[in-house]
Write an enzyme that holds these catalytic residues in place. Structure first.
Site, mmCIF file in Angstrom:
data_model
loop_
_atom_site.group_PDB
_atom_site.id
_atom_site.type_symbol
_atom_site.label_atom_id
_atom_site.label_comp_id
_atom_site.label_asym_id
_atom_site.label_seq_id
_atom_site.Cartn_x
_atom_site.Cartn_y
_atom_site.Cartn_z
ATOM 1 N N LYS A 253 0.837 -1.103 -0.029
ATOM 2 C CA LYS A 253 0.143 -0.023 -0.128
ATOM 3 C C LYS A 253 0.948 1.169 -0.116
ATOM 4 O O LYS A 253 0.475 2.425 0.815
ATOM 5 C CB LYS A 253 -1.044 -0.039 1.231
ATOM 6 C CG LYS A 253 -2.042 -1.052 1.162
ATOM 7 C CD LYS A 253 -2.799 -0.994 2.439
ATOM 8 C CE LYS A 253 -3.734 -2.285 2.619
ATOM 9 N NZ LYS A 253 -4.316 -2.908 1.519
ATOM 10 N N CYS A 254 1.842 1.202 -0.733
ATOM 11 C CA CYS A 254 2.625 2.480 -1.102
ATOM 12 C C CYS A 254 2.815 2.916 -2.306
ATOM 13 O O CYS A 254 2.362 2.511 -3.365
ATOM 14 C CB CYS A 254 4.198 1.639 -0.625
ATOM 15 S SG CYS A 254 5.668 2.931 -0.838
ATOM 16 N N GLY A 255 3.163 4.229 -2.229
ATOM 17 C CA GLY A 255 3.249 5.010 -3.591
ATOM 18 C C GLY A 255 4.169 4.137 -4.493
ATOM 19 O O GLY A 255 4.046 4.451 -5.890
#
Length: 181
Positions: A34-36
């Site tokens: 759930k990271c950029g």
């Protein structure tokens, strides 16, 4: 000490000796769902698909240490990676990659290749630096992993050859991998 002295656990909890990878070129990556930078899974899989037959192995190590960006269970993480990015390379057990509780492997990797700054050509570098300095200033100190998708390139003899920060796209690493294959 070398990379081959370490044992790690797969996402199924099975112990894996890194000596099993002797003779392979390794790209060791701390990951998050759930990271950029999560779309880098796609680029990592493309590298794996292209170079696996020539001796590349990509080893993914999920980490929830940076803004809790990988909160899922081992099964949830594996399912997410396969379903969304077609990941077929090995995903290992989730754990810390920096600080006192860092996995010994990542302590070793960061001792071998310290932080030299984020990729100046990536427009996200300035934003990442600003965000870390404002919200997580302790992360910017020392040589520890700074964020998800830090990548370590290991040659066929087990030497840590290079460190690539999250702002370095997997496709930009291809020439360095080719040199080692």
């Amino acid at each position: 000490m070398s990379i081959y002295d370490f044992k790690v656990k797969t996402n199924k909890g099975e112990e894996k000796n890194l000596a099993d990878y002797k003779g392979k070129v390794l790209l060791i990556v701390n990951t998050a769902s759930k990271c950029g930078f999560t779309p880098q899974f796609e680029g990592l899989q493309k590298l794996y698909t292209k170079y696996q037959d020539k001796g590349l192995e990509i080893l993914g190590f999920p980490c929830n240490q940076f803004a809790e960006q990988d909160p899922g269970t081992a099964e949830e993480i594996q399912t997410f990676c396969r379903r969304n990015y077609g990941v077929s390379f090995q995903i290992f057990e989730k754990g810390d990659v920096r600080g006192e509780n860092a996995q010994p492997l990542f302590k070793y990797l960061t001792e071998q290749k310290g932080f030299k700054g984020f990729d100046k050509d990536n427009p996200l570098s300035a934003k990442l630096t600003e965000t870390l300095q404002a919200n997580f200033p302790e992360i910017m100190q020392g040589d520890g992993v700074k964020w998800n998708f830090t990548k370590f390139l290991i040659d066929r003899e087990g030497n840590v050859v290079e460190r690539f920060e999250p702002t370095k796209e997997p496709s930009a690493i291809a020439p360095e991998i080719e040199k080692l294959l």
